[in-house]
Scaffold this motif. Structure first.
Motif, PDB file in Angstrom:
ATOM      1  N   MET A 451       0.700  -1.123  -0.058  1.00 53.42           N
ATOM      2  CA  MET A 451       0.042   0.028  -0.021  1.00 53.42           C
ATOM      3  C   MET A 451       0.873   1.174   0.020  1.00 53.42           C
ATOM      4  SD  MET A 451      -3.042  -0.631   2.632  1.00 53.42           S
ATOM      5  CE  MET A 451      -4.690  -1.440   2.193  1.00 53.42           C
ATOM      6  N   LYS A 452       1.688   1.393   0.809  1.00 55.86           N
ATOM      7  CA  LYS A 452       2.615   2.499   1.151  1.00 55.86           C
ATOM      8  C   LYS A 452       3.263   2.743  -0.503  1.00 55.86           C
ATOM      9  CE  LYS A 452       2.357   3.109   5.510  1.00 55.86           C
ATOM     10  NZ  LYS A 452       1.778   4.179   6.157  1.00 55.86           N
ATOM     11  N   LYS A 453       4.023   1.847  -0.976  1.00 62.96           N
ATOM     12  CA  LYS A 453       4.630   1.954  -2.246  1.00 62.96           C
ATOM     13  C   LYS A 453       3.653   2.409  -3.533  1.00 62.96           C
ATOM     14  CE  LYS A 453       8.279  -1.274  -1.449  1.00 62.96           C
ATOM     15  NZ  LYS A 453       8.557  -2.624  -2.001  1.00 62.96           N
ATOM     16  N   ALA A 454       2.341   1.889  -3.493  1.00 64.57           N
ATOM     17  CA  ALA A 454       1.344   2.611  -4.272  1.00 64.57           C
ATOM     18  C   ALA A 454       1.013   4.021  -4.306  1.00 64.57           C
ATOM     19  CB  ALA A 454      -0.082   1.560  -4.206  1.00 64.57           C
ATOM     20  N   VAL A 455       1.168   4.584  -3.097  1.00 64.96           N
ATOM     21  CA  VAL A 455       0.795   5.739  -3.041  1.00 64.96           C
ATOM     22  C   VAL A 455       2.139   6.806  -3.318  1.00 64.96           C
ATOM     23  CG1 VAL A 455      -1.296   5.526  -1.922  1.00 64.96           C
ATOM     24  CG2 VAL A 455       0.818   5.913  -0.621  1.00 64.96           C
ATOM     25  N   MET A 456       3.192   6.169  -3.293  1.00 65.42           N
ATOM     26  CA  MET A 456       4.314   7.212  -3.448  1.00 65.42           C
ATOM     27  C   MET A 456       4.332   7.613  -4.776  1.00 65.42           C
ATOM     28  SD  MET A 456       7.249   4.591  -1.317  1.00 65.42           S
ATOM     29  CE  MET A 456       8.499   5.678  -1.725  1.00 65.42           C
ATOM     30  N   ASN A 457       5.351   8.605  -5.037  1.00 65.26           N
ATOM     31  CA  ASN A 457       5.571   8.955  -6.525  1.00 65.26           C
ATOM     32  C   ASN A 457       6.072   7.921  -7.337  1.00 65.26           C
ATOM     33  OD1 ASN A 457       4.916  11.559  -6.082  1.00 65.26           O
ATOM     34  ND2 ASN A 457       7.061  12.469  -5.526  1.00 65.26           N
ATOM     35  N   GLY A 458       5.541   7.655  -8.251  1.00 66.23           N
ATOM     36  CA  GLY A 458       5.841   6.499  -8.990  1.00 66.23           C
ATOM     37  C   GLY A 458       5.014   5.302  -8.899  1.00 66.23           C
ATOM     38  N   GLY A 459       4.513   4.984  -7.947  1.00 69.86           N
ATOM     39  CA  GLY A 459       3.727   4.008  -7.438  1.00 69.86           C
ATOM     40  C   GLY A 459       2.351   3.916  -8.204  1.00 69.86           C
ATOM     41  N   SER A 460       1.940   2.767  -8.215  1.00 69.30           N
ATOM     42  CA  SER A 460       0.674   2.394  -9.244  1.00 69.30           C
ATOM     43  C   SER A 460      -0.432   3.397  -9.021  1.00 69.30           C
ATOM     44  CB  SER A 460       0.154   0.990  -8.944  1.00 69.30           C
ATOM     45  OG  SER A 460      -0.231   0.686  -7.583  1.00 69.30           O
ATOM     46  N   SER A 461      -0.999   3.572  -7.691  1.00 69.41           N
ATOM     47  CA  SER A 461      -2.179   4.437  -7.617  1.00 69.41           C
ATOM     48  C   SER A 461      -1.726   5.818  -7.842  1.00 69.41           C
ATOM     49  CB  SER A 461      -2.325   4.329  -6.046  1.00 69.41           C
ATOM     50  OG  SER A 461      -2.772   3.232  -5.745  1.00 69.41           O
ATOM     51  N   GLN A 462      -0.632   6.348  -7.861  1.00 70.07           N
ATOM     52  CA  GLN A 462      -0.117   7.666  -8.282  1.00 70.07           C
ATOM     53  C   GLN A 462      -0.275   7.827  -9.635  1.00 70.07           C
ATOM     54  OE1 GLN A 462       0.612  10.939  -6.992  1.00 70.07           O
ATOM     55  NE2 GLN A 462      -0.580  10.062  -5.211  1.00 70.07           N
ATOM     56  N   LYS A 463       0.529   6.674 -10.079  1.00 73.46           N
ATOM     57  CA  LYS A 463       0.402   6.779 -11.704  1.00 73.46           C
ATOM     58  C   LYS A 463      -0.950   6.480 -12.345  1.00 73.46           C
ATOM     59  CE  LYS A 463       3.769   3.202 -12.508  1.00 73.46           C
ATOM     60  NZ  LYS A 463       4.493   2.440 -12.936  1.00 73.46           N
ATOM     61  N   ASN A 464      -1.543   5.685 -11.940  1.00 71.63           N
ATOM     62  CA  ASN A 464      -3.204   5.528 -12.328  1.00 71.63           C
ATOM     63  C   ASN A 464      -4.041   6.797 -12.354  1.00 71.63           C
ATOM     64  OD1 ASN A 464      -2.717   3.054 -13.162  1.00 71.63           O
ATOM     65  ND2 ASN A 464      -3.635   2.038 -11.148  1.00 71.63           N
ATOM     66  N   LEU A 465      -3.812   7.481 -11.106  1.00 69.76           N
ATOM     67  CA  LEU A 465      -4.693   8.935 -10.852  1.00 69.76           C
ATOM     68  C   LEU A 465      -4.197   9.934 -11.861  1.00 69.76           C
ATOM     69  CD1 LEU A 465      -6.561  10.344  -9.139  1.00 69.76           C
ATOM     70  CD2 LEU A 465      -4.816  11.064  -7.848  1.00 69.76           C
ATOM     71  N   GLU A 466      -2.569  10.056 -11.946  1.00 74.48           N
ATOM     72  CA  GLU A 466      -2.036  10.962 -12.997  1.00 74.48           C
ATOM     73  C   GLU A 466      -2.589  10.436 -14.552  1.00 74.48           C
ATOM     74  OE1 GLU A 466       2.008  10.405 -12.102  1.00 74.48           O
ATOM     75  OE2 GLU A 466       1.697  11.823 -10.294  1.00 74.48           O
ATOM     76  N   GLY A 467      -2.806   9.252 -14.570  1.00 76.61           N
ATOM     77  CA  GLY A 467      -3.060   9.099 -16.365  1.00 76.61           C
ATOM     78  C   GLY A 467      -4.552   9.457 -16.404  1.00 76.61           C
ATOM     79  N   PHE A 468      -5.480   9.245 -15.339  1.00 76.72           N
ATOM     80  CA  PHE A 468      -6.662   9.697 -15.445  1.00 76.72           C
ATOM     81  C   PHE A 468      -6.994  11.289 -15.432  1.00 76.72           C
ATOM     82  CE2 PHE A 468     -10.546  11.603 -13.331  1.00 76.72           C
ATOM     83  CZ  PHE A 468     -11.491  11.192 -14.353  1.00 76.72           C
ATOM     84  N   VAL A 469      -6.093  12.083 -14.855  1.00 73.93           N
ATOM     85  CA  VAL A 469      -6.039  13.580 -14.973  1.00 73.93           C
ATOM     86  C   VAL A 469      -5.587  14.167 -16.378  1.00 73.93           C
ATOM     87  CG1 VAL A 469      -5.034  15.336 -14.001  1.00 73.93           C
ATOM     88  CG2 VAL A 469      -5.837  13.766 -12.363  1.00 73.93           C
ATOM     89  N   ASP A 470      -4.543  13.198 -16.823  1.00 76.23           N
ATOM     90  CA  ASP A 470      -4.348  13.536 -18.158  1.00 76.23           C
ATOM     91  C   ASP A 470      -5.179  13.388 -19.056  1.00 76.23           C
ATOM     92  OD1 ASP A 470      -1.613  14.174 -17.331  1.00 76.23           O
ATOM     93  OD2 ASP A 470      -0.737  12.355 -17.798  1.00 76.23           O
ATOM     94  N   TYR A 471      -6.138  12.402 -18.999  1.00 78.32           N
ATOM     95  CA  TYR A 471      -7.137  12.051 -20.040  1.00 78.32           C
ATOM     96  C   TYR A 471      -8.089  13.083 -19.928  1.00 78.32           C
ATOM     97  CZ  TYR A 471     -11.980  10.353 -20.737  1.00 78.32           C
ATOM     98  OH  TYR A 471     -13.273  10.637 -21.297  1.00 78.32           O
ATOM     99  N   LEU A 472      -8.445  13.524 -18.922  1.00 75.39           N
ATOM    100  CA  LEU A 472      -9.248  14.934 -18.403  1.00 75.39           C
ATOM    101  C   LEU A 472      -8.778  15.878 -19.128  1.00 75.39           C
ATOM    102  CD1 LEU A 472     -10.943  14.778 -14.914  1.00 75.39           C
ATOM    103  CD2 LEU A 472     -12.017  14.342 -17.094  1.00 75.39           C
ATOM    104  N   LYS A 473      -7.594  16.172 -18.700  1.00 73.11           N
ATOM    105  CA  LYS A 473      -7.111  17.585 -19.419  1.00 73.11           C
ATOM    106  C   LYS A 473      -6.887  17.617 -20.898  1.00 73.11           C
ATOM    107  CE  LYS A 473      -4.846  19.100 -15.056  1.00 73.11           C
ATOM    108  NZ  LYS A 473      -3.601  19.258 -14.421  1.00 73.11           N
ATOM    109  N   GLY A 474      -6.421  16.313 -21.359  1.00 75.10           N
ATOM    110  CA  GLY A 474      -6.403  16.142 -22.843  1.00 75.10           C
ATOM    111  C   GLY A 474      -7.562  16.391 -23.432  1.00 75.10           C
ATOM    112  N   ARG A 475      -8.622  15.712 -22.914  1.00 70.88           N
ATOM    113  CA  ARG A 475     -10.001  15.933 -23.619  1.00 70.88           C
ATOM    114  C   ARG A 475     -10.389  17.527 -23.547  1.00 70.88           C
ATOM    115  NH1 ARG A 475     -15.256  16.066 -22.423  1.00 70.88           N
ATOM    116  NH2 ARG A 475     -16.731  14.964 -23.710  1.00 70.88           N
ATOM    117  N   GLU A 476     -10.137  18.176 -22.527  1.00 70.49           N
ATOM    118  CA  GLU A 476     -10.544  19.739 -22.601  1.00 70.49           C
ATOM    119  C   GLU A 476      -9.742  20.434 -23.481  1.00 70.49           C
ATOM    120  OE1 GLU A 476     -13.101  21.294 -20.846  1.00 70.49           O
ATOM    121  OE2 GLU A 476     -13.714  19.362 -21.090  1.00 70.49           O
ATOM    122  N   GLN A 477      -8.370  19.949 -23.680  1.00 68.55           N
ATOM    123  CA  GLN A 477      -7.703  20.677 -24.783  1.00 68.55           C
ATOM    124  C   GLN A 477      -8.124  20.261 -25.990  1.00 68.55           C
ATOM    125  OE1 GLN A 477      -3.631  19.527 -24.481  1.00 68.55           O
ATOM    126  NE2 GLN A 477      -2.733  21.505 -25.369  1.00 68.55           N
TER     127      GLN A 477
END
Length: 485
Positions: A451-477
């Motif tokens: 769990m701790k690794k997942a929420v660190m920078n580069g961890g799976s949860s962080q990367k997944n959230l960033e991927g979703f945010v990129d999708y939203l921002k890319g769609r708006e752009q």
């Protein structure tokens, strides 16, 4: 101003509000403008529990996040705990029109809405998203195994396991990504023969709606449920994004929480107890138990001779039932235990005197306990808790069962776990240096690290959230470019 605007709807139950609020603040921290929507009824209870302070006030939420209120179709003062069917019928039949009105108002005021993010258990998101021409993100607050079971309800029907069958020895070995399950490992609503209730209609309609989602975001950790997630993505064709664990961390000074009950500060009491000696007991924010089971639990805790901190909601039996503890219990246990109505669970679980958690197996409680390295004694009561119990006892090995006999929801009222068994099991569970105690704590430590690794920078949860945010921002752009072309 942010280039993306997400409207996030919180399901009006405490266990759903906590992770949804955290998801909203995490998105805001990544540069998404978020409008977080709470029902009038929940909002009033939260403010009352926080002495008039509003956690959704703009001054507390930050520049990238704001709030709005919507009706669930019931009067604000209506007792939702006492009247479950009326509450669920309102969510089914009355809330959607109020949501539509709110969405029209938000669209008028701007900025444009990029997507709606709603709890999976709402029944209207696909219709609302289609009406407003925006993507729909389904937010799942429980384990992915439970999602997969509900999503594949048609397979249960096809194989004769829904409605519930009387042969509890049968195995369910056809849910994609899930291990072979006993019928009593299913969520409790799938263990009932009467499937005409509002709860069953919500489950059916919500998962029909979820099939139209553009994304699914889940409060789990990819590494813990990877096989189930992979199979779901294949079966559904919907991107499945795990961003957990999501919960509000320890309150900083002056911070306002989203609890619907007044929290007792138990730290001074816990300070008087030896390290790893206290068993913490809580049945969560929603499940109910019989008065007879409360009595058995009380006597079992007393007979265990272990220090205990017991969270006992005023409406744990029903909001119109008083004096639920055995006569003389408070006096008999005053040197051994403490009974309170509600606490900051993270504050309790992080205290060094707490050595174990007797839990109803709600998903929030599980992820908080694992995050803080506390093993669990599993006592499932309702809904997803039976499946969660299977995960933490048999799959991850971070919990013991309390009540070795099968306790399906059909027979819960007649099948008490008696105080003798409770006392003996607690004593074994809290034996820190025993073989079982060492095994549990070792496994908890391993899951905690994942769990701790997942929420660190580069961890799976962080990367997944960033991927979703990129999708939203890319769609708006892309939308902005199409408007200017």
């Amino acid at each position: 101003m942010s280039s993306a605007h997400a409207v996030v709807f919180m399901y009006p139950l405490q266990g759903h509000i906590i992770p949804t609020y955290k998801l909203a603040t995490n998105l805001a921290a990544k540069g998404v403008l978020v409008t977080v929507v709470c029902t009038h009824g929940c909002h009033a209870r939260i403010i009352k529990a926080n002495n008039g302070r509003d956690p959704f006030a703009q001054s507390l939420m930050g520049s990238n996040i704001r709030s709005a209120l919507v009706s669930d179709g019931l009067p604000q003062e209506f007792d939702r705990s006492l009247n479950h069917d009326e509450f669920n019928n309102a969510v089914l039949n009355k809330m959607e029109s109020h949501v539509e009105e709110l969405m029209e108002d938000l669209q008028r005021k701007g900025p444009p809405i990029s997507c709606i993010i709603t709890d999976t258990f709402f029944v209207w998101p696909d219709r609302i998203a289609k009406k407003f021409g925006i993507p729909y993100v389904s937010f799942w607050t429980e384990s992915v195994m439970v999602f997969s079971i509900y999503y594949h309800l048609d397979l249960l029907v096809k194989n004769g396991h829904y409605p519930f069958t009387s042969d509890e020895s049968e195995l369910i070995n056809y849910i994609p990504g899930a291990p072979a399950l006993k019928l009593t490992d299913l969520p409790s609503y799938l263990q009932e023969r009467d499937i005409s209730t509002p709860e069953h209609r919500i489950i059916y309609e919500a998962f029909q709606s979820a099939r139209g989602a553009d994304w699914i975001i889940s409060n789990t950790v990819e590494e813990l449920e990877s096989r189930t997630i992979q199979e779901l993505q294949v079966q559904s064709g919907i991107p499945f994004c795990s961003v957990g664990p999501l919960f509000q961390h320890h309150h900083s000074k002056g911070e306002v929480g989203t609890s619907m009950w007044v929290e007792s500060d138990c730290r001074s009491w816990l300070d008087t107890k030896p390290k790893n000696s206290v068993v913490y007991v809580s049945f969560g924010s929603y499940a109910h138990v019989s008065k007879a089971q409360v009595h058995e639990m009380a006597m079992g805790l007393l007979d265990s001779k272990r220090p205990f901190l017991w969270v006992l909601r005023p409406d744990i039996v029903s909001s119109d039932v008083q004096d639920i503890l055995p006569e003389g219990f408070m006096e008999d246990s005053k040197e051994q235990g403490l009974v309170v109505e509600w606490v900051s669970q993270l504050d309790v679980l992080s205290h060094s005197s707490v050595g174990g958690f007797l839990t109803h197996c709600g998903w929030n409680s599980i992820v908080e306990s694992l995050w803080l390295g506390v093993p669990m004694l599993a006592f499932p009561l309702l809904t997803d808790q039976y499946t969660n119990c299977r995960l933490i006892v048999d799959e991850w090995g971070v919990a013991m069962n309390l009540g070795q006999v099968s306790r399906s929801s059909n027979r819960m009222r007649s099948m008490l776990v008696v105080h003798q068994e409770i006392a003996v099991t607690i004593a074994e569970f809290m034996e820190i240096d025993g073989q079982e105690g060492k095994r549990l704590r070792s496994n908890v430590g391993c899951v905690r690290e994942i769990m701790k690794k997942a929420v660190m920078n580069g961890g799976s949860s962080q990367k997944n959230l960033e991927g979703f945010v990129d999708y939203l921002k890319g769609r708006e752009q892309s939308r902005s470019l199409s408007f200017t072309a």
